[in-house]
Design an enzyme around this catalytic site. Structure first.
Site, PDB file in Angstrom:
ATOM      1  N   PRO A   9       0.786  -1.222   0.000  1.00 27.27           N
ATOM      2  CA  PRO A   9       0.000   0.000   0.000  1.00 27.27           C
ATOM      3  C   PRO A   9       0.823   1.280   0.000  1.00 27.27           C
ATOM      4  CG  PRO A   9      -0.669  -1.449   1.796  1.00 27.27           C
ATOM      5  CD  PRO A   9       0.423  -2.138   1.072  1.00 27.27           C
ATOM      6  N   ASN A  10       0.365   2.217  -0.797  1.00 29.08           N
ATOM      7  CA  ASN A  10       0.912   3.585  -0.897  1.00 29.08           C
ATOM      8  C   ASN A  10       2.252   3.673  -1.623  1.00 29.08           C
ATOM      9  OD1 ASN A  10      -1.232   4.953   0.554  1.00 29.08           O
ATOM     10  ND2 ASN A  10      -0.483   3.892   2.366  1.00 29.08           N
ATOM     11  N   ARG A  17       5.417  10.871  -2.492  1.00 30.90           N
ATOM     12  CA  ARG A  17       5.116  10.704  -1.076  1.00 30.90           C
ATOM     13  C   ARG A  17       6.376  10.915  -0.232  1.00 30.90           C
ATOM     14  NH1 ARG A  17       4.428   4.712   1.466  1.00 30.90           N
ATOM     15  NH2 ARG A  17       3.876   5.344   3.573  1.00 30.90           N
ATOM     16  N   TYR A  22      11.360   8.647   1.652  1.00 33.97           N
ATOM     17  CA  TYR A  22      11.296   7.519   0.710  1.00 33.97           C
ATOM     18  C   TYR A  22      12.057   7.754  -0.594  1.00 33.97           C
ATOM     19  CZ  TYR A  22       7.707   5.963   3.951  1.00 33.97           C
ATOM     20  OH  TYR A  22       7.048   5.562   5.091  1.00 33.97           O
ATOM     21  N   ASN A  74       8.267  -5.215  -0.372  1.00 32.49           N
ATOM     22  CA  ASN A  74       8.108  -4.107   0.558  1.00 32.49           C
ATOM     23  C   ASN A  74       6.621  -4.067   0.897  1.00 32.49           C
ATOM     24  OD1 ASN A  74       7.831  -1.764   1.978  1.00 32.49           O
ATOM     25  ND2 ASN A  74       9.044  -0.504   0.579  1.00 32.49           N
ATOM     26  N   ALA A  77       2.856  -0.491   5.066  1.00 33.11           N
ATOM     27  CA  ALA A  77       2.354  -0.568   6.450  1.00 33.11           C
ATOM     28  C   ALA A  77       1.847  -1.962   6.816  1.00 33.11           C
ATOM     29  CB  ALA A  77       1.255   0.472   6.669  1.00 33.11           C
ATOM     30  N   GLU A  98      12.448  -9.187   2.912  1.00 32.20           N
ATOM     31  CA  GLU A  98      11.620  -8.034   3.282  1.00 32.20           C
ATOM     32  C   GLU A  98      12.464  -6.774   3.112  1.00 32.20           C
ATOM     33  OE1 GLU A  98      10.208  -8.274   7.321  1.00 32.20           O
ATOM     34  OE2 GLU A  98       9.873  -6.103   7.366  1.00 32.20           O
ATOM     35  N   HIS A 100      12.687  -2.477   2.942  1.00 34.12           N
ATOM     36  CA  HIS A 100      12.100  -1.165   3.231  1.00 34.12           C
ATOM     37  C   HIS A 100      13.036  -0.074   2.748  1.00 34.12           C
ATOM     38  CE1 HIS A 100       9.044  -3.020   5.684  1.00 34.12           C
ATOM     39  NE2 HIS A 100      10.007  -3.795   6.167  1.00 34.12           N
ATOM     40  N   ARG A 107      12.463   4.916  13.267  1.00 30.73           N
ATOM     41  CA  ARG A 107      11.295   5.783  13.095  1.00 30.73           C
ATOM     42  C   ARG A 107      10.307   5.584  14.260  1.00 30.73           C
ATOM     43  NH1 ARG A 107       9.026   5.193   7.257  1.00 30.73           N
ATOM     44  NH2 ARG A 107       7.964   7.125   7.908  1.00 30.73           N
TER      45      ARG A 107
HETATM   46  C1  DQA Z   1       8.023   1.336   4.360  1.00 34.45           C
HETATM   47  C2  DQA Z   1       7.947   1.604   5.873  1.00 34.45           C
HETATM   48  C3  DQA Z   1       6.530   1.401   6.381  1.00 34.45           C
HETATM   49  O1  DQA Z   1       6.469   1.648   7.772  1.00 34.45           O
HETATM   50  C4  DQA Z   1       5.586   2.356   5.689  1.00 34.45           C
HETATM   51  O2  DQA Z   1       4.259   2.149   6.116  1.00 34.45           O
HETATM   52  C5  DQA Z   1       5.696   2.290   4.197  1.00 34.45           C
HETATM   53  C6  DQA Z   1       7.023   2.178   3.601  1.00 34.45           C
HETATM   54  C7  DQA Z   1       9.430   1.651   3.788  1.00 34.45           C
HETATM   55  O3  DQA Z   1       9.677   1.270   2.649  1.00 34.45           O
HETATM   56  O4  DQA Z   1      10.242   2.296   4.439  1.00 34.45           O
HETATM   57  O5  DQA Z   1       4.708   2.391   3.478  1.00 34.45           O
HETATM   58  O6  DQA Z   1       7.775  -0.043   4.129  1.00 34.45           O
END
Ligand code: DQA
Length: 150
Positions: A9-10, A17, A22, A74, A77, A98, A100, A107
């Protein structure tokens, strides 16, 4: 060999964003870099992004009969609460990295916990878009080693 790159998501909003967290690369740019690196390493990359947990699970289940060899994900959330996604990743049976963009451990408190990590081979956090490529390189090395020693 087929390596999946999954973004949750996102992450379709990358580049727009919160670029200070990011980065400025868009998701299509990251997917293009990933696909190019996969080609250099002689593997096929399959890229997928969805905002819904169920959509990602449907995608993963669809990949089982095709035989995914490794997964770079990735989960966004969903990392922090996505138990259904975790079960689906375990069910695929391929090694999971995994990944990120940000260092989730530096954070907010809620980002420090990953429910995905126990079913992942490893976690990469804080290396920006390059983290996806490191994950890909590791998976290819791992798969080649496994193929030559079995
Ligand atoms: C994320 C970190 C997550 O906490 C966040 O909700 C994201 C991006 C990262 O790539 O740093 O959407 O996965």
């Amino acid at each position: 060999m087929r390596i999946l790159l999954i973004n949750g998501p996102n992450l379709n909003r990358l580049g727009h964003r919160d670029p200070s967290v990011y980065g400025t690369m868009t998701l299509p740019e990251i997917e293009a870099a990933f696909t190019a690196r996969a080609k250099e390493r002689g593997v096929d990359a399959v890229c997928f992004q969805a905002n819904g947990e169920g959509q990602i699970i449907d995608f993963l289940q669809g990949e089982i009969p095709r035989g995914a060899d490794g997964i770079v994900i990735n989960p966004g959330a969903l990392t922090h609460y996505g138990y259904s996604l975790r079960d689906a990743l375990q069910d695929v049976g391929a090694p999971v990295i995994e990944t990120h963009l940000s260092n989730i451990h530096a954070r907010e408190e809620f980002r420090r916990r990953s429910v995905i990590a126990p079913v992942a081979r490893a976690q990469i956090a804080g290396l920006g878009w390059r983290g996806y490529l490191f994950a890909l390189d590791f998976l290819v090395d791992l798969l080649v080693t496994e193929a030559t020693t079995s």
